[in-house]
Design a protein around this motif. Structure first.
Motif, PDB file in Angstrom:
ATOM      1  N   VAL A   1      36.500  41.439  37.508  1.00  0.00           N
ATOM      2  CA  VAL A   1      37.575  40.780  38.245  1.00  0.00           C
ATOM      3  C   VAL A   1      36.958  39.721  39.150  1.00  0.00           C
ATOM      4  N   LEU A   2      37.490  38.506  39.084  1.00  0.00           N
ATOM      5  CA  LEU A   2      37.109  37.429  39.994  1.00  0.00           C
ATOM      6  C   LEU A   2      38.172  37.315  41.074  1.00  0.00           C
ATOM      7  N   ASP A   3      37.780  37.485  42.311  1.00  0.00           N
ATOM      8  CA  ASP A   3      38.678  37.263  43.452  1.00  0.00           C
ATOM      9  C   ASP A   3      38.228  35.984  44.138  1.00  0.00           C
ATOM     10  N   ASN A   4      38.944  34.889  43.846  1.00  0.00           N
ATOM     11  CA  ASN A   4      38.575  33.616  44.468  1.00  0.00           C
ATOM     12  C   ASN A   4      39.600  33.167  45.494  1.00  0.00           C
ATOM     13  N   LYS A   5      40.297  34.142  46.051  1.00  0.00           N
ATOM     14  CA  LYS A   5      41.233  33.914  47.161  1.00  0.00           C
ATOM     15  C   LYS A   5      42.321  32.905  46.812  1.00  0.00           C
ATOM     16  N   GLY A   6      42.657  32.838  45.512  1.00  0.00           N
ATOM     17  CA  GLY A   6      43.774  32.006  45.082  1.00  0.00           C
ATOM     18  C   GLY A   6      43.431  30.585  44.732  1.00  0.00           C
ATOM     19  N   GLN A   7      42.150  30.184  44.875  1.00  0.00           N
ATOM     20  CA  GLN A   7      41.750  28.817  44.539  1.00  0.00           C
ATOM     21  C   GLN A   7      40.489  28.819  43.694  1.00  0.00           C
ATOM     22  N   THR A   8      40.417  27.873  42.757  1.00  0.00           N
ATOM     23  CA  THR A   8      39.279  27.747  41.859  1.00  0.00           C
ATOM     24  C   THR A   8      38.639  26.378  42.033  1.00  0.00           C
TER      25      THR A   8
END
Length: 697
Positions: free
Chosen positions: A193-200
């Motif tokens: 799982v990648l958690d990028n806080k909603g932004q890539t």
């Protein structure tokens, strides 16, 4: 380290399509038979034997996106995907009359791969989270592809990956707080799982995926929610031992690691409990590889920490207060060119113009020394030759010149023939330049629009002009899509300063696709002459060596593009065990092309070159004012400090590292090379000034 293995039993299912036996099919081509043999040792190796009467050659589609060719019908294929997988293999027999026959078989192949537990496979039900190494240089890097634009491991390529420090810039700040979690469920399945806080953070070439409009890399709102499955497989291609784990991760459903370049496959270069270093390939440009560095802990800032030293007793110093040459009781010199594997352009000297003590400071000066000498060779009329004497011109340099790619310091371009006489009176020829400082394996290559026909032609001739007799010229033909497929042949010049024709026997060349021509002149030899740049490198080896302490160096750094000053220490057992076994402590490095940012590093087995333990910090006046660069080295830790305040790297020392025995100092300025980069064309000279160096214990 505990290993987990996928273990399966290989199952072979062969489905033959039926052909009538009462006559040939499509003329003289007939009776295609395909027999596979699957190894049951977990290696993924399948041997395929195809036979057919009237067949000229055989083509293979292995069902995993790869293909192969064989003149004899015998071919060995090694599959890479871990676990038990089914593949549809299509075999085509090609007839002498242009006809073909096709047979399809099914094979079930087992590949056993050892998976590093640090990826997350500690036990079933466990997980591990990685964080972008935001405080380290090279947390995002751009470098050559694994098989590289030059197609072989002639130098440590990923050491020269260009680092992009993205954390702190508004347009890319979303990149720096990503969390990547690998988990293993109760059945042993690996997920991610990648958690990028909603932004890539998007590469600009892929911005359309997010509907972006920026003209450079930027952060966009992009949904990456949901767990992805992870498949572990062996890496195929030209992967030397020691440069990679040989393992890659494939993420399902478009999964990726922090930076979006369209790829879901990541090769693991280095992995320890605290470091995950990976490489992936841009889906829009396969020649570009992106490098990402992750740590096991979130980045923590420095800047407000003060060093609480345990060392206060001054035991050795050089205050550089006597004009002239550096004190011979403290310093000796490294002399020569090449930079010891770093591809540098300078030659080190002990001349006063490069190193002297003046006005109370040590001055190490890098200078442009005028025209560089070395070795220049010319070549022309690259031609295939058949055993009966028929010829086919590959390149004569009279039309649009090919695109040359140099490596190791060499370069090639098309010029007017400098000696239009004897065996070669043509107008244009290729000029190959190998300057002083180039690697012994330096050369250049150009690609061909169509593969070479080595069925018809058994040798290649090249007209050459060399400055001396006995120069080794190596010809390498290569498949530009697979650097494992190549043939190399050497020839030696017999005349000096005149044209001659060298012939390279290719009759024993393997049946590969050859669409790249690589030429090395003076192969195995370092060119002689005057380097384009001179500098100095002084060292305390055999004069002052020590274990543990606080080292403080006060210095002002050069500014010119291409300069690479360093204050560092090397293990005193270097001559016996070599590098990186001896260990290296880089107190300060600076790159003129990235001014006022200094870095520190530790190199040792498993973490060296492009995978060293590193960190950098901004020093806004590093090139205009003196600053203190300090390392505190104890049996328990190694800490790097700038101006007694900013601790920007702290390393846990242990008995397993080489940092528990004597080291000696080195101070130098390199020019160019893997870290120094492009040299400013207007460069004339620049100086590093050192006020003092002190050791406290």
């Amino acid at each position: 380290m505990k290993k987990f293995k996928y273990v399966f039993i290989a199952l072979l299912i062969i489905a033959f399509s039926c052909e009538e036996d009462d006559g040939p099919v499509n003329g003289p081509l007939a009776n295609l038979s395909v027999t596979p043999e699957v190894q049951d040792d977990g290696s993924g190796t399948v041997t395929i034997r195809a036979t057919a009467s009237g067949a000229k050659s055989f083509s293979f589609d292995f069902g995993d996106g790869t293909t192969g060719e064989s003149l004899t019908g015998f071919i060995v294929k090694t599959y890479e995907m871990a676990g038990e997988n089914n593949y549809t293999v299509t075999v085509t027999a090609n007839g002498n009359d242009g006809s073909s026959l096709t047979e399809t078989i099914q094979v079930t192949v087992t590949v056993t791969v050892e998976i590093p537990e640090e990826v997350g496979l500690l036990t079933n039900g466990s997980s591990k989270t990685w964080f972008l190494a935001a405080s380290q240089p090279g947390h995002l890097g751009l470098g050559p592809a694994r098989e590289g634009i030059d197609g072989d491991w002639w130098y440590p390529k990923w050491y020269s990956a260009q680092a992009f420090e993205k954390c702190g810039a508004d347009i890319s700040d979303c990149f720096c707080d990503d969390e990547l979690t690998f988990s293993v469920d109760s059945t042993g399945e690996l997920s991610y799982v990648l958690d990028n806080k909603g932004q890539t953070f998007f590469n600009v070439a892929h911005k359309e995926v997010a509907g972006g409009a920026e003209t450079e890399d930027a952060c966009y709102d992009f949904d990456t929610s949901g767990s992805k499955t992870v498949t572990i497989s062996s890496v195929s291609g030209n992967v030397p031992e020691g440069e990679t784990t040989g393992i890659q991760m494939d993420f399902s459903d478009g999964g990726f690691m922090s930076y979006y370049v369209g790829s879901s496959t990541y090769e693991i270069l280095t992995i320890t409990e605290d470091l995950l270093y990976v490489r992936t390939y841009d889906t829009m440009n396969a020649d570009l590889a992106w490098y990402l560095r992750f740590t096991s802990a979130p980045a923590t800032g420095g800047g407000d920490e003060n060093l609480e030293t345990i060392y206060d007793n001054l035991v050795w110093s050089d205050e550089f207060d006597i004009d002239g040459a550096p004190n011979p009781a403290n310093w000796t010199y490294d002399l020569g060119a090449g930079g010891w594997g770093n591809g540098e352009s300078q030659s080190y000297t002990d001349n006063p113009e490069n190193v002297r003590v003046e006005d109370g400071v040590l001055k190490i000066t890098a200078k442009a020394s005028g025209d560089a000498s070395g070795a220049t060779h010319y070549y022309d009329d690259v031609t295939l030759v058949a055993s009966g004497g028929a010829t086919s011109t590959v390149e004569d340099f009279e039309g649009t010149p090919p695109a040359f790619t140099g490596f190791g310091g060499a370069s090639t371009t098309v010029v007017d023939n400098p000696d239009a006489s004897g065996e070669n009176t043509s107008l244009s020829v290729a000029e190959s330049t190998k300057p002083v400082g180039a690697e012994v394996w330096a050369g250049s290559f150009f690609d061909l629009p169509t593969p070479l026909d080595l069925n018809t032609y058994t040798s290649m001739s090249v007209k050459t002009w060399s400055p001396e007799v006995g120069a080794v010229v190596r010809l390498k033909l290569e498949n530009k899509a697979n650097a494992d497929e190549f043939v190399e042949v050497d020839a030696t010049t017999a005349v000096a300063e005149a044209w001659e024709t060298l012939t390279f026997d290719l009759s024993a060349a393997p049946a590969f696709t050859y669409d790249r021509v690589v030429l090395f002149f003076d192969f195995g030899v370092s060119p002689l002459g005057d380097a384009a740049y001179t500098s100095a490198r002084i060292k305390s080896e055999n004069l002052y060596e020590f274990t543990y302490g606080r080292v403080e160096v006060r210095a002002k750094l050069p500014t010119a593009g291409g300069t690479w000053p360093a204050l560092w220490a090397l293990g005193a057992n270097f001559a016996d065990v070599g590098w990186p076994t001896c260990g290296e402590i880089d107190i300060m490095e600076h790159v003129g092309n990235n001014p006022n940012v200094t870095s520190s590093a530790l190199h040792y087995p498993g973490n060296f070159g492009g995978t060293a333990v590193t960190a950098s910090t901004s020093v806004p006046t590093a090139t205009s004012e003196f600053h203190n660069y300090t390392v505190e080295w104890t049996p328990e830790s190694i800490k790097f400090v700038v101006d007694d305040e900013l601790i920007h790297l702290s390393f846990v020392n242990s008995t397993d590292t080489p940092f528990n025995s004597d080291f000696f100092f080195i101070m130098n300025i390199a020019v160019g090379g893997t870290l120094g980069g492009a040299i400013d064309p207007a460069f004339t000279e620049d100086t590093m000034e050192v006020d003092y160096i002190r050791v406290y214990q």
